[in-house]
Design a protein around this motif. Structure first.
Motif, PDB file in Angstrom:
ATOM      1  N   MET A  47       0.832  -1.180   0.000  1.00 31.40           N
ATOM      2  CA  MET A  47       0.000   0.000   0.000  1.00 31.40           C
ATOM      3  C   MET A  47       0.882   1.250   0.000  1.00 31.40           C
ATOM      4  O   MET A  47       1.845   1.342   0.742  1.00 31.40           O
ATOM      5  CB  MET A  47      -0.878  -0.016   1.260  1.00 31.40           C
ATOM      6  N   GLN A  48       0.514   2.218  -0.859  1.00 31.43           N
ATOM      7  CA  GLN A  48       1.294   3.447  -0.970  1.00 31.43           C
ATOM      8  C   GLN A  48       0.994   4.372   0.200  1.00 31.43           C
ATOM      9  O   GLN A  48      -0.143   4.535   0.608  1.00 31.43           O
ATOM     10  CB  GLN A  48       0.950   4.140  -2.290  1.00 31.43           C
ATOM     11  N   GLU A  49       2.042   4.960   0.734  1.00 24.39           N
ATOM     12  CA  GLU A  49       1.866   5.886   1.843  1.00 24.39           C
ATOM     13  C   GLU A  49       1.761   7.309   1.285  1.00 24.39           C
ATOM     14  O   GLU A  49       2.561   7.730   0.464  1.00 24.39           O
ATOM     15  CB  GLU A  49       3.069   5.789   2.786  1.00 24.39           C
ATOM     16  N   PHE A  50       0.739   8.037   1.719  1.00 22.87           N
ATOM     17  CA  PHE A  50       0.525   9.408   1.253  1.00 22.87           C
ATOM     18  C   PHE A  50       1.065  10.390   2.274  1.00 22.87           C
ATOM     19  O   PHE A  50       0.935  10.181   3.480  1.00 22.87           O
ATOM     20  CB  PHE A  50      -0.967   9.691   1.044  1.00 22.87           C
ATOM     21  N   THR A  51       1.652  11.451   1.774  1.00 21.49           N
ATOM     22  CA  THR A  51       2.093  12.508   2.672  1.00 21.49           C
ATOM     23  C   THR A  51       0.984  13.551   2.782  1.00 21.49           C
ATOM     24  O   THR A  51       0.082  13.603   1.946  1.00 21.49           O
ATOM     25  CB  THR A  51       3.368  13.197   2.155  1.00 21.49           C
ATOM     26  N   ILE A  52       1.068  14.365   3.796  1.00 28.40           N
ATOM     27  CA  ILE A  52       0.089  15.431   3.984  1.00 28.40           C
ATOM     28  C   ILE A  52       0.069  16.348   2.770  1.00 28.40           C
ATOM     29  O   ILE A  52      -0.984  16.852   2.371  1.00 28.40           O
ATOM     30  CB  ILE A  52       0.366  16.205   5.300  1.00 28.40           C
ATOM     31  N   PHE A  53       1.221  16.538   2.136  1.00 26.00           N
ATOM     32  CA  PHE A  53       1.297  17.417   0.969  1.00 26.00           C
ATOM     33  C   PHE A  53       0.556  16.828  -0.227  1.00 26.00           C
ATOM     34  O   PHE A  53      -0.066  17.560  -0.985  1.00 26.00           O
ATOM     35  CB  PHE A  53       2.761  17.717   0.630  1.00 26.00           C
ATOM     36  N   GLU A  54       0.618  15.516  -0.385  1.00 25.36           N
ATOM     37  CA  GLU A  54      -0.126  14.870  -1.472  1.00 25.36           C
ATOM     38  C   GLU A  54      -1.629  14.998  -1.245  1.00 25.36           C
ATOM     39  O   GLU A  54      -2.387  15.240  -2.187  1.00 25.36           O
ATOM     40  CB  GLU A  54       0.258  13.389  -1.578  1.00 25.36           C
ATOM     41  N   ILE A  55      -2.050  14.870  -0.005  1.00 24.16           N
ATOM     42  CA  ILE A  55      -3.478  15.016   0.313  1.00 24.16           C
ATOM     43  C   ILE A  55      -3.926  16.444   0.011  1.00 24.16           C
ATOM     44  O   ILE A  55      -4.938  16.654  -0.670  1.00 24.16           O
ATOM     45  CB  ILE A  55      -3.748  14.646   1.790  1.00 24.16           C
ATOM     46  N   ILE A  56      -3.170  17.419   0.501  1.00 20.73           N
ATOM     47  CA  ILE A  56      -3.521  18.822   0.268  1.00 20.73           C
ATOM     48  C   ILE A  56      -3.512  19.135  -1.223  1.00 20.73           C
ATOM     49  O   ILE A  56      -4.424  19.797  -1.735  1.00 20.73           O
ATOM     50  CB  ILE A  56      -2.558  19.757   1.039  1.00 20.73           C
ATOM     51  N   HIS A  57      -2.505  18.660  -1.926  1.00 22.74           N
ATOM     52  CA  HIS A  57      -2.400  18.908  -3.372  1.00 22.74           C
ATOM     53  C   HIS A  57      -3.623  18.346  -4.102  1.00 22.74           C
ATOM     54  O   HIS A  57      -4.200  19.025  -4.960  1.00 22.74           O
ATOM     55  CB  HIS A  57      -1.110  18.277  -3.923  1.00 22.74           C
ATOM     56  N   ASN A  58      -4.032  17.154  -3.755  1.00 20.25           N
ATOM     57  CA  ASN A  58      -5.182  16.552  -4.425  1.00 20.25           C
ATOM     58  C   ASN A  58      -6.493  17.235  -4.038  1.00 20.25           C
ATOM     59  O   ASN A  58      -7.386  17.374  -4.875  1.00 20.25           O
ATOM     60  CB  ASN A  58      -5.230  15.045  -4.167  1.00 20.25           C
ATOM     61  N   MET A  59      -6.607  17.662  -2.788  1.00 22.67           N
ATOM     62  CA  MET A  59      -7.793  18.430  -2.383  1.00 22.67           C
ATOM     63  C   MET A  59      -7.861  19.727  -3.182  1.00 22.67           C
ATOM     64  O   MET A  59      -8.929  20.110  -3.669  1.00 22.67           O
ATOM     65  CB  MET A  59      -7.753  18.729  -0.881  1.00 22.67           C
ATOM     66  N   ASP A  60      -6.731  20.408  -3.314  1.00 19.00           N
ATOM     67  CA  ASP A  60      -6.682  21.653  -4.083  1.00 19.00           C
ATOM     68  C   ASP A  60      -7.032  21.420  -5.555  1.00 19.00           C
ATOM     69  O   ASP A  60      -7.726  22.236  -6.163  1.00 19.00           O
ATOM     70  CB  ASP A  60      -5.297  22.299  -3.986  1.00 19.00           C
ATOM     71  N   LYS A  61      -6.554  20.317  -6.107  1.00 20.82           N
ATOM     72  CA  LYS A  61      -6.869  20.012  -7.511  1.00 20.82           C
ATOM     73  C   LYS A  61      -8.366  19.819  -7.714  1.00 20.82           C
ATOM     74  O   LYS A  61      -8.938  20.313  -8.690  1.00 20.82           O
ATOM     75  CB  LYS A  61      -6.106  18.756  -7.971  1.00 20.82           C
ATOM     76  N   VAL A  62      -9.008  19.108  -6.788  1.00 22.26           N
ATOM     77  CA  VAL A  62     -10.455  18.894  -6.880  1.00 22.26           C
ATOM     78  C   VAL A  62     -11.178  20.240  -6.792  1.00 22.26           C
ATOM     79  O   VAL A  62     -12.061  20.541  -7.602  1.00 22.26           O
ATOM     80  CB  VAL A  62     -10.955  17.925  -5.782  1.00 22.26           C
ATOM     81  N   THR A  63     -10.788  21.062  -5.825  1.00 23.25           N
ATOM     82  CA  THR A  63     -11.416  22.371  -5.642  1.00 23.25           C
ATOM     83  C   THR A  63     -11.215  23.249  -6.875  1.00 23.25           C
ATOM     84  O   THR A  63     -12.169  23.853  -7.377  1.00 23.25           O
ATOM     85  CB  THR A  63     -10.847  23.072  -4.392  1.00 23.25           C
ATOM     86  N   ASN A  64      -9.986  23.330  -7.366  1.00 30.08           N
ATOM     87  CA  ASN A  64      -9.700  24.153  -8.543  1.00 30.08           C
ATOM     88  C   ASN A  64     -10.469  23.667  -9.760  1.00 30.08           C
ATOM     89  O   ASN A  64     -10.988  24.468 -10.543  1.00 30.08           O
ATOM     90  CB  ASN A  64      -8.198  24.182  -8.836  1.00 30.08           C
TER      91      ASN A  64
END
Length: 137
Positions: free
Chosen positions: A1-18
């Protein structure tokens, strides 16, 4: 299983929002941005308001609120009135046309979010809801 960093989570949240904002701008197509709609929403929810108070609540600078409201006044979506006791103070208030535009903006946003979240299973939507509740609590 791939481990996600907080930055990857934030980046993907921002991408969805944008992505949602970009799609909303295409669908809404009313020559108004999200910030204009936030101003209209604030006035609808709180009634007549001073720009400086709106700036604090919306997390915007007073000059930004002034810039946004100029366009809304020109389009007759809001009105500007002065305080009876102190003419240096003025208030903004949403008009009936402003309420119509706000309703259209909300309907466009709801449709986009519905389409977005239909990609998820019911279980995934429940998980997401629980996560957001936890993050907001």
């Amino acid at each position: 299983m791939q481990e996600f960093t907080i930055f990857e989570i934030i980046h993907n949240m921002d991408k969805v929002t944008n992505n949602l904002i970009i799609q909303w701008n295409k669908v809404f197509n009313n020559d108004l941005g999200v910030s204009h709609v936030l101003v209209l929403g604030h006035l609808k929810a709180h009634g007549k308001s001073r720009p400086s108070d709106m700036a604090k609540v919306l997390g915007l600078t007073p000059p930004t609120v002034t810039h946004l409201t100029e366009k809304l006044v020109k389009r007759q979506l809001i009105t500007r009135s002065t305080d009876e006791n102190d003419r240096r103070i003025f208030y903004l208030e949403i008009t009936a046309d402003g309420e119509k535009v706000l309703k259209e903006a909300h309907e466009s946003g709801q449709k986009l979010r519905k389409n977005l979240f239909e990609k998820l299973t019911e279980e995934e939507r429940q998980q997401m809801l629980q996560i957001y509740k936890k993050l907001n609590g």
